[in-house]
Design an enzyme around this catalytic site. Sequence first.
Site, PDB file in Angstrom:
ATOM      1  N   ASP A  10     -57.624  38.625 105.402  1.00 40.71           N
ATOM      2  CA  ASP A  10     -58.818  38.999 104.645  1.00 40.71           C
ATOM      3  C   ASP A  10     -59.230  40.380 105.147  1.00 40.71           C
ATOM      4  OD1 ASP A  10     -61.317  39.398 103.577  1.00 40.71           O
ATOM      5  OD2 ASP A  10     -62.262  37.661 104.516  1.00 40.71           O
ATOM      6  N   LYS A  72     -63.439  50.147 102.811  1.00 36.78           N
ATOM      7  CA  LYS A  72     -63.001  49.452 101.593  1.00 36.78           C
ATOM      8  C   LYS A  72     -63.682  50.019 100.345  1.00 36.78           C
ATOM      9  CE  LYS A  72     -62.348  44.623 100.168  1.00 36.78           C
ATOM     10  NZ  LYS A  72     -62.566  43.236 100.653  1.00 36.78           N
ATOM     11  N   GLU A 173     -60.111  37.267  96.375  1.00 42.88           N
ATOM     12  CA  GLU A 173     -60.861  36.596  97.436  1.00 42.88           C
ATOM     13  C   GLU A 173     -61.474  35.267  97.009  1.00 42.88           C
ATOM     14  OE1 GLU A 173     -63.239  39.902  98.665  1.00 42.88           O
ATOM     15  OE2 GLU A 173     -61.501  40.867  99.566  1.00 42.88           O
ATOM     16  N   ASP A 195     -69.057  34.769  95.675  1.00 46.45           N
ATOM     17  CA  ASP A 195     -68.586  35.500  96.856  1.00 46.45           C
ATOM     18  C   ASP A 195     -69.367  36.799  97.015  1.00 46.45           C
ATOM     19  OD1 ASP A 195     -67.231  36.903  98.796  1.00 46.45           O
ATOM     20  OD2 ASP A 195     -65.255  36.743  97.878  1.00 46.45           O
TER      21      ASP A 195
END
Lengths: 636, 229
Positions: A10, A72, A173, A195
């Site tokens: 992850d 990211k 994810e 999420d």
Amino acid sequence: MNSDRIVGIDLGTTNSLVAFMEGETPVVIPGADGLNLVPSVVALDENDKIVVGNAARKYLIETPERAVYSIKRLMGRGIDDVQDELKLFHFHLADDLHPGEVLRIKLGGKTFTPPEISAFILRQLKRNAERYFGAPVSQAVITVPAYFNDAQRQATKDAGRIAGLDVLRLVNEPTAASLAYGLHHKKNGVVAVYDFGGGTFDVSILKLNDGIFEVIATNGDTHLGGDDIDNLLIAIALNDIRGSFTADFTRNSEVVATIRKAVIETKITLSSQDAARLDVELPEGRRYQREITRQQFEQLIQPIVQRTAGPCRLALKDAEKKPDQIDEVVLVGGSTRIPMVQSLVQELFQRPPHTGQNPDEVVALGAAVQAKILSGGSEATRDMLLLDVTPLSLGIEVAGGVTDKIILRNSTIPASATQQYTTQIDGQSNVAIHVLQGERELAQDCRSLARFDLRGVPPMPAGLPRIEVKFLIDANGILHVSAREQRSGKQAEIDVQPSYGLTDEQVESMILDSFDNAEEDFRQRQLIEARSEAQTILAALEKGKGSPAWAKLGNSEKKQIAKYEKMLNQVRNEDDYLAIRKVIGELNQASTHLAELMMDTAVSAALEGKTMDEIGKDQPGNLPETGHALAKAEFS
Amino acid sequence: MSIQTSNSSGTTANGAPFRHLNGDGVRDYFAFFRLPRKLDLDLAQLEREFHQQSRKLHPDLFTQSSAEQQEWSMEQSSRLNDAYRTLRDPIRRTQYLLRLEGLELEEQSETATEQVRASGQAKKQIVPEDLLEEVFELNMQWEELRMNKKTGDSDPALVRELEGQKVSLEQKQEALLEELKSYWVEWDALGDTSPLEARNRVTAKMADLLNRRSYIRNLVRDVNAALEN
């Protein structure tokens, strides 16, 4: 031999984790510091060496110009589409960037692209796993936000390659989280995954049906997360400070970093307490303090939290589900610890969310499950198969600047579409194609993936050539384009200008670059391999001692073997791989006779009318192979 | 994203892409699921078959295989997914069958839309007769709404009226779907040996219905847009 050690990663905005299936249970692999979470922070230390994770955090405050976090957010993006980001984040971009170029970030005197910085994090996770297994790791499943577009996915895959990982699959994810959830709750039904992480928000709706995890709709915002809450609180603190001390620290990276640390602590406290104190030491002995109640906090963050509602409603609509048709809502991501977020979820889906999973770890655990499935599966993952979708429609620009959608969002992937092109002028030899991703009507409002020219179209009257272009979105959500001219049978060349992204050559050179300053990696790997070899020879020796061959050895031989065995047991716990290899060689030498005797025993057993197969069954250690292991070590 | 080129004489052993419906032995979507060209499908069975085939073709099962096998799996499973997506939706399934039968839909068809877009012209639509009155009224209301916007007025009654129109249009859409289902039954009752005339009669009815339906769908979309603005 390592094919069963595919890890799940992850790669998060705030924290990253690596996990794998130990037997039938996915587990997170801790780092050398014993912690499961590796902060996604990369820094350059005093000696210009790369530091990652917890060790890098102090540089965020001490030397912010030598550290980077939340990288990211910049993956797969160009200079023109990060302007908003730059207002909120202290990214130090290289000064000589051109539009259309892949971004480069300054760390001290060096510059790195976002995939390279992500690769540093991945390499740390890879090391952690190798340390844990005592064996090299080369294959991985990496998770990405479901709402990541093609460029962002490609950038993530590039990062894996730069880190020396073969990325077998990019998994969304929320989908990964559903795998971890479904592994435990083997029941059929419709599940929503909410999420809300550090930098991205995703919502996915899945149908679980006898092991098939079929995503029916997904939605999200790749620039919405806990970071935004932090930035809001920082802005308020800076404003307060300006008011009370008539000092503006907006441009002071160190002070901003200190405030950031403090507001994050405050935010976390407010998830369990009714009030928290924000306490920041400022330069020149000044101090900013402020009490924040949960009620005030909730008022402040309400607009941010509310931004997750729209994507949830759209996902429900696309899935053609009413809230009461959802059997379970799974929470993922650290931001779902905020009570206000949980009550919003309850309101949206009209049921209390499932909080049985650790929201920080569930994505990595799910990635480990997917890794197991890809390596051939096990009892626990038998029958499990993930059918994911593409989050965004794929289109091409047609006359009038309009987007013509050819693969619709929420199509199960792999998905394909074929388009016919022709020419508009006699003898025209080039056809320009503009590939877009997004939901908007106009091309200018969609994400441009690439422009390419079909070249070498044979000269024909207008409208006669038939060029067939095939678009295929693979199981990673990445687009592949191929073209051919049908009438002439001639190959149509494609000339591509990806809108943002690294070329293959650039990625290759970055892999080399990373080898250049990877002596540490090399040493680490050698050590791991030497230890693993030591393990093998010691195990083989143990088996040898239990075999009839052992009795045939002379006393001095046994003594020699015992001496090197003891030495090997000692050096293999130390960090010198050369020493380990040396002792392995010596032990090998000393045990050559034993190995030969063991082989003889096996052969004579065969002569007594037993087949090799049966010897294998009789002797759990499978003697011929044991002999081979000893012999093999001789060559090292 | 990645780009590759191949020429038509190259190794496309897997056959021409599905969009080519002009004969030459290309398997059609129905054949993919081993189904006859019938429209009244058992969706639960279609889903089971889709899952079963996915378990054989999905790229996740081939990550440790050769590059050729991976390529094959990606090709096959993308076709499977495209086929399932088309067949499970009642409207898309009907449109697809009509195309297989050589019928191009009119103004509202996908192809026509593409052509219109490519030429940059405004799309001309023929108003279905039974909707003339409603469309006329809708246009009046839109005009009024636009005028209100300009002057800053709001007219709750007008909005209510439009919302009412929307509901009635949606009901019409539903009714059309029911009507379509009755044509499915007619079509499914025909065999391959039925006279072409009989087949054409049913496909013509379905084509006409789909055109009317997409006209209404566009109206609903426009009403929604007007209400949201």
